[in-house]
Write an enzyme that holds these catalytic residues in place. Sequence first.
Site, PDB file in Angstrom:
ATOM      1  N   SER A  26     -21.433  85.970 166.311  1.00 31.88           N
ATOM      2  CA  SER A  26     -21.316  86.859 165.150  1.00 31.88           C
ATOM      3  C   SER A  26     -22.550  87.734 164.932  1.00 31.88           C
ATOM      4  O   SER A  26     -22.955  87.971 163.791  1.00 31.88           O
ATOM      5  CB  SER A  26     -20.983  86.060 163.886  1.00 31.88           C
ATOM      6  OG  SER A  26     -19.739  85.385 164.049  1.00 31.88           O
ATOM      7  N   GLU A  31     -25.376  80.025 172.327  1.00 33.30           N
ATOM      8  CA  GLU A  31     -24.236  80.444 171.517  1.00 33.30           C
ATOM      9  C   GLU A  31     -23.609  79.225 170.844  1.00 33.30           C
ATOM     10  O   GLU A  31     -22.797  78.535 171.452  1.00 33.30           O
ATOM     11  CB  GLU A  31     -23.182  81.126 172.401  1.00 33.30           C
ATOM     12  CG  GLU A  31     -23.669  82.381 173.069  1.00 33.30           C
ATOM     13  CD  GLU A  31     -22.514  83.348 173.328  1.00 33.30           C
ATOM     14  OE1 GLU A  31     -22.694  84.537 173.016  1.00 33.30           O
ATOM     15  OE2 GLU A  31     -21.452  82.924 173.807  1.00 33.30           O
ATOM     16  N   LYS A  72     -14.979  90.103 176.605  1.00 28.66           N
ATOM     17  CA  LYS A  72     -13.888  89.106 176.660  1.00 28.66           C
ATOM     18  C   LYS A  72     -12.615  89.792 177.167  1.00 28.66           C
ATOM     19  O   LYS A  72     -12.700  90.635 178.049  1.00 28.66           O
ATOM     20  CB  LYS A  72     -13.725  88.432 175.294  1.00 28.66           C
ATOM     21  CG  LYS A  72     -15.079  87.933 174.762  1.00 28.66           C
ATOM     22  CD  LYS A  72     -14.991  87.093 173.529  1.00 28.66           C
ATOM     23  CE  LYS A  72     -16.402  86.671 173.113  1.00 28.66           C
ATOM     24  NZ  LYS A  72     -16.402  85.716 172.004  1.00 28.66           N
ATOM     25  N   GLY A 103     -20.255  89.706 170.967  1.00 26.50           N
ATOM     26  CA  GLY A 103     -18.825  89.778 171.265  1.00 26.50           C
ATOM     27  C   GLY A 103     -18.176  90.939 170.523  1.00 26.50           C
ATOM     28  O   GLY A 103     -18.316  92.100 170.906  1.00 26.50           O
ATOM     29  N   HIS A 139     -19.676  80.443 179.571  1.00 27.92           N
ATOM     30  CA  HIS A 139     -19.382  80.768 178.171  1.00 27.92           C
ATOM     31  C   HIS A 139     -18.545  79.644 177.554  1.00 27.92           C
ATOM     32  O   HIS A 139     -17.716  79.045 178.232  1.00 27.92           O
ATOM     33  CB  HIS A 139     -18.636  82.102 178.097  1.00 27.92           C
ATOM     34  CG  HIS A 139     -18.532  82.632 176.715  1.00 27.92           C
ATOM     35  ND1 HIS A 139     -17.581  82.186 175.824  1.00 27.92           N
ATOM     36  CD2 HIS A 139     -19.296  83.533 176.050  1.00 27.92           C
ATOM     37  CE1 HIS A 139     -17.756  82.799 174.663  1.00 27.92           C
ATOM     38  NE2 HIS A 139     -18.793  83.625 174.774  1.00 27.92           N
ATOM     39  N   ASN A 192     -20.360  91.231 175.451  1.00 25.77           N
ATOM     40  CA  ASN A 192     -19.325  90.481 176.165  1.00 25.77           C
ATOM     41  C   ASN A 192     -17.982  90.914 175.594  1.00 25.77           C
ATOM     42  O   ASN A 192     -17.647  90.564 174.469  1.00 25.77           O
ATOM     43  CB  ASN A 192     -19.558  88.978 175.961  1.00 25.77           C
ATOM     44  CG  ASN A 192     -18.428  88.143 176.533  1.00 25.77           C
ATOM     45  OD1 ASN A 192     -17.585  88.649 177.286  1.00 25.77           O
ATOM     46  ND2 ASN A 192     -18.409  86.875 176.186  1.00 25.77           N
ATOM     47  N   GLU A 212     -16.038  79.693 175.750  1.00 23.41           N
ATOM     48  CA  GLU A 212     -14.581  79.876 175.875  1.00 23.41           C
ATOM     49  C   GLU A 212     -14.099  79.422 177.253  1.00 23.41           C
ATOM     50  O   GLU A 212     -12.984  78.928 177.389  1.00 23.41           O
ATOM     51  CB  GLU A 212     -14.214  81.340 175.588  1.00 23.41           C
ATOM     52  CG  GLU A 212     -14.323  81.630 174.097  1.00 23.41           C
ATOM     53  CD  GLU A 212     -14.705  83.052 173.750  1.00 23.41           C
ATOM     54  OE1 GLU A 212     -14.598  83.952 174.611  1.00 23.41           O
ATOM     55  OE2 GLU A 212     -15.126  83.274 172.592  1.00 23.41           O
ATOM     56  N   GLY A 232     -17.165  84.444 166.822  1.00 24.46           N
ATOM     57  CA  GLY A 232     -15.947  85.054 166.293  1.00 24.46           C
ATOM     58  C   GLY A 232     -15.563  84.560 164.904  1.00 24.46           C
ATOM     59  O   GLY A 232     -14.456  84.804 164.444  1.00 24.46           O
TER      60      GLY A 232
HETATM   61  P1  13P Z   1     -18.853  87.241 168.573  1.00 28.04           P
HETATM   62  O1  13P Z   1     -20.026  88.170 168.541  1.00 28.04           O
HETATM   63  O2  13P Z   1     -17.529  87.960 168.483  1.00 28.04           O
HETATM   64  O3  13P Z   1     -18.999  86.121 167.612  1.00 28.04           O
HETATM   65  O4  13P Z   1     -18.835  86.577 170.041  1.00 28.04           O
HETATM   66  C1  13P Z   1     -20.007  86.027 170.544  1.00 28.04           C
HETATM   67  C2  13P Z   1     -19.818  85.710 171.969  1.00 28.04           C
HETATM   68  O5  13P Z   1     -19.072  84.821 172.323  1.00 28.04           O
HETATM   69  C3  13P Z   1     -20.553  86.515 172.961  1.00 28.04           C
HETATM   70  O6  13P Z   1     -20.463  85.948 174.222  1.00 28.04           O
END
Ligand code: 13P
Length: 249
Positions: free
Chosen positions: A213, A167, A11, A234, A95, A9, A97, A173
């Site tokens: 992560s 997640e 983003k 991510g 997601h 992903n 976010e 992140g």
């Molecule tokens: P990270 O791998 O950067 O923690 O992000 C995970 C994520 O939100 C994937 O959709």
Amino acid sequence: MRRPIIAGNWKLYKTVRETVQFIEQLKPLVQESKHCDIAIAPPFTALARAASAAAGSNIWIAGQDLFWEKEGAFTGEVSAPMLADAGCQCCIIGHSERRQYFSETNDMVKRKTQAALAAGLMPIVCVGETLAEREAGDTNRVIRIQFEESLNDLTVQDFFRIVIAYEPVWAIGTGRTATPEMAVEVHKQIRQLAQQRFGAEASRELRILYGGSVKPDNIKGLMAQVDIDGALVGGASLKPDSFASIVNF
Ligand code: 13P
């Protein structure tokens, strides 16, 4: 046997040029990777070019979001048929976010999931608890409500076509991965919810990805768990080398 999926992903990262360059670099690194499905979710602007670059390879292209209406006066939105037309095979939905910054609700996640299915896309539906919810001992309740409110209305047939990504919001992140045991506990709960509503076979076939992560150095431990069927990555999906080493765990 469930076939793993490793999905990236991106983003809000990468131009069209950077996207095409990434895919050209990734292709040779994963062309022999027959053990899993591979997907990348670039931003909307790069989807069509990403799909052309990935054509004929084993890399799927995913949207990061969609709107549930096919067309209409909805400024700024992109529909499921438009994603399919751009060459996408799947789409991330709900997601954290989107929930956190764009006020997405479980009901919106439900409509988006149904729209994706109607357009022939494979939805990757995200669920997960915040740190406050985990610390309050509320994780199982939050996951159950997200599952029930966004997925319970699907038909059994449609449920076979979705993927769920667990997640935990506090792991995204932050460099703070859930331990494989913590992830498995929630994955098992999700599989149980699936069994109660959609039956034993649908639950057995359901692919549940872990996200938060995920890095080249922790993917092996996660994938060693029978209940973890892949990863939604991510930050570590932004470089071809690191994404490929996750794919080739
Ligand atoms: P990270 O791998 O950067 O923690 O992000 C995970 C994520 O939100 C994937 O959709």
